[in-house]
Design an enzyme around this catalytic site. Structure first.
Site, PDB file in Angstrom:
ATOM      1  N   SER A 163      34.969 -96.036  12.211  1.00 17.48           N
ATOM      2  CA  SER A 163      35.029 -94.954  13.202  1.00 17.48           C
ATOM      3  C   SER A 163      34.003 -95.229  14.291  1.00 17.48           C
ATOM      4  O   SER A 163      34.060 -96.276  14.930  1.00 17.48           O
ATOM      5  CB  SER A 163      34.805 -93.598  12.519  1.00 17.48           C
ATOM      6  OG  SER A 163      34.990 -92.537  13.436  1.00 17.48           O
ATOM      7  N   THR A 164      33.044 -94.362  14.492  1.00 19.91           N
ATOM      8  CA  THR A 164      32.079 -94.505  15.576  1.00 19.91           C
ATOM      9  C   THR A 164      31.357 -95.847  15.505  1.00 19.91           C
ATOM     10  O   THR A 164      30.752 -96.180  14.499  1.00 19.91           O
ATOM     11  CB  THR A 164      31.046 -93.365  15.528  1.00 19.91           C
ATOM     12  OG1 THR A 164      31.720 -92.120  15.422  1.00 19.91           O
ATOM     13  CG2 THR A 164      30.182 -93.368  16.778  1.00 19.91           C
ATOM     14  N   HIS A 189      39.300 -94.879  13.888  1.00 16.58           N
ATOM     15  CA  HIS A 189      39.478 -93.610  14.594  1.00 16.58           C
ATOM     16  C   HIS A 189      39.390 -93.878  16.094  1.00 16.58           C
ATOM     17  O   HIS A 189      38.331 -94.264  16.596  1.00 16.58           O
ATOM     18  CB  HIS A 189      38.397 -92.602  14.201  1.00 16.58           C
ATOM     19  CG  HIS A 189      38.420 -92.233  12.746  1.00 16.58           C
ATOM     20  ND1 HIS A 189      37.324 -91.718  12.088  1.00 16.58           N
ATOM     21  CD2 HIS A 189      39.411 -92.314  11.816  1.00 16.58           C
ATOM     22  CE1 HIS A 189      37.641 -91.486  10.826  1.00 16.58           C
ATOM     23  NE2 HIS A 189      38.902 -91.843  10.643  1.00 16.58           N
ATOM     24  N   MET A 282      31.181 -91.674  11.561  1.00 18.43           N
ATOM     25  CA  MET A 282      30.661 -90.351  11.275  1.00 18.43           C
ATOM     26  C   MET A 282      31.553 -89.641  10.267  1.00 18.43           C
ATOM     27  O   MET A 282      32.761 -89.825  10.255  1.00 18.43           O
ATOM     28  CB  MET A 282      30.603 -89.553  12.579  1.00 18.43           C
ATOM     29  CG  MET A 282      29.716 -88.329  12.547  1.00 18.43           C
ATOM     30  SD  MET A 282      29.371 -87.778  14.230  1.00 18.43           S
ATOM     31  CE  MET A 282      28.420 -89.161  14.849  1.00 18.43           C
ATOM     32  N   ASP A 285      35.407 -89.731   5.948  1.00 18.03           N
ATOM     33  CA  ASP A 285      36.764 -90.252   5.796  1.00 18.03           C
ATOM     34  C   ASP A 285      36.725 -91.650   5.186  1.00 18.03           C
ATOM     35  O   ASP A 285      35.988 -92.522   5.647  1.00 18.03           O
ATOM     36  CB  ASP A 285      37.473 -90.294   7.154  1.00 18.03           C
ATOM     37  CG  ASP A 285      38.932 -90.711   7.038  1.00 18.03           C
ATOM     38  OD1 ASP A 285      39.540 -90.467   5.983  1.00 18.03           O
ATOM     39  OD2 ASP A 285      39.454 -91.273   8.018  1.00 18.03           O
TER      40      ASP A 285
END
Length: 341
Positions: A163-164, A189, A282, A285
């Protein structure tokens, strides 16, 4: 705590729109606006903002060149502000690769530029403000000779969630993947508008073929399948003859596509050697899905804290006992491609 934001955009109209979108947020303050890189550089020195929103098409030094300088000389969480149109997506992909936290589309698909965006920009800024680059040990991209010689020919699948900070990290990870790597599925993401461009960018630096996943694609060695995002989850379909399954559905673990959805679809199908990798991001997930993969016999790897932009997702997996290996970013490929992991 108030999050202090610097808006960098050569359009006075867009400056006003972005300011208006943030004006109702009690925890966010726009401390200044800048119309070009020179103004922005001076304001960053004077004001030390927590987050910068950055246009990527500006006169003089463009936003991408400025972003590269920011991340090298004064690392600061940056949200890139880009058009959702196709023409801007390649630049957005490069921005994410340079270390931008996320990308934000200036307008919706109808070209509207109202003052309301349902709080999306504010949400991205809150996430970005949690990043502390001074606590992060930079990873040095390198190709491991050991990795190239230790590929498990019997590895059936590698599944990766991020993600991030994930686009930047995936570039480093995939540089170590050989042309004949095990079939690899990635859920990152990302805004659906930028997914295709990110897949193309990753393909340009990876020896294997990186593809934007499409329904019913057969799973083959030497191919990396990148989730397209939007309203569909990417999962593993089939029993013996595996294929890419894209299905509409509700949010899973707060996301769509979801890493948990991918990992959980793999766990009951594991036959032979399968690897799950959870990287920077973050939230949590992927943590429970990685645990299900571990319990089903997969090799499971989490990125270590020092090399993460955000340690949320890997931390959650480690705390659940889902990670069999915790490794720095520049060693993950070696573990993923070797039966010695």
């Amino acid at each position: 705590m108030t999050i202090r934001v610097l808006i960098v955009d050569d359009s006075k109209t867009m400056q006003a729109v972005l300011r208006a979108r943030l004006s109702r947020e009690a925890d966010i303050e726009v401390v200044a606006t800048a119309g070009n890189a020179a103004e922005a550089r001076q304001l960053m020195r004077e004001l030390d903002p927590d987050v910068v929103t950055l246009d990527i098409e500006m006169p003089g030094m463009n936003g991408l060149d400025f972003l590269e300088k920011i991340m090298r000389l004064r690392p600061t969480p940056v949200i890139v502000v880009s058009s959702a149109a196709q023409a801007g997506t390649e630049s957005a992909a490069r921005a994410l690769a340079l270390g931008a936290v996320d990308c934000y589309a200036k307008a919706d698909r109808f070209g509207a530029m109202g003052t309301e965006d349902n709080g999306k920009l504010a949400s991205l800024i809150r996430q970005a403000a949690q990043i502390r680059f001074d606590q992060r040990a930079p990873s040095i991209p390198k190709v491991s000779v050991k990795t190239q010689k230790s590929i498990g020919g019997d590895t059936r699948l590698i599944a990766i969630g991020s993600s991030t900070g994930g686009v930047e990290a995936l570039q480093i990870l995939l540089r170590d993947f050989p042309a004949d790597c095990p079939p690899t599925m990635i859920v990152q993401h990302i805004n659906v508008n930028f997914a295709a461009a990110v897949a193309r960018r990753l393909d340009s630096i990876c020896k294997a073929k990186v593809l934007l996943a499409e329904p019913d694609m057969p799973i083959r060695r030497g191919q990396v399948y990148f989730a397209p995002g939007g309203d569909r989850h990417m999962m593993l379909g089939g029993t013996e003859n595996w294929f890419v399954k894209l299905r509409q559905g509700d949010l899973v673990s707060g996301h769509r596509p979801s890493v948990d959805a991918l990992f959980r679809s793999i766990a009951p199908k594991i036959r032979g050697h399968v690897v799950g990798v959870l990287m920077t991001g973050m939230g949590s997930d992927g943590a429970r899905g990685l645990l299900e993969m571990a319990q089903a016999g997969a090799t499971t790897i989490a990125q270590n804290e020092a090399s993460c932009t955000v340690f949320g997702m890997p931390r959650a997996a480690i705390e659940l006992g889902a990670a069999g290996v915790v490794a720095p970013l520049d060693r993950i490929a070696e573990h993923a491609l070797s039966r010695a992991a």
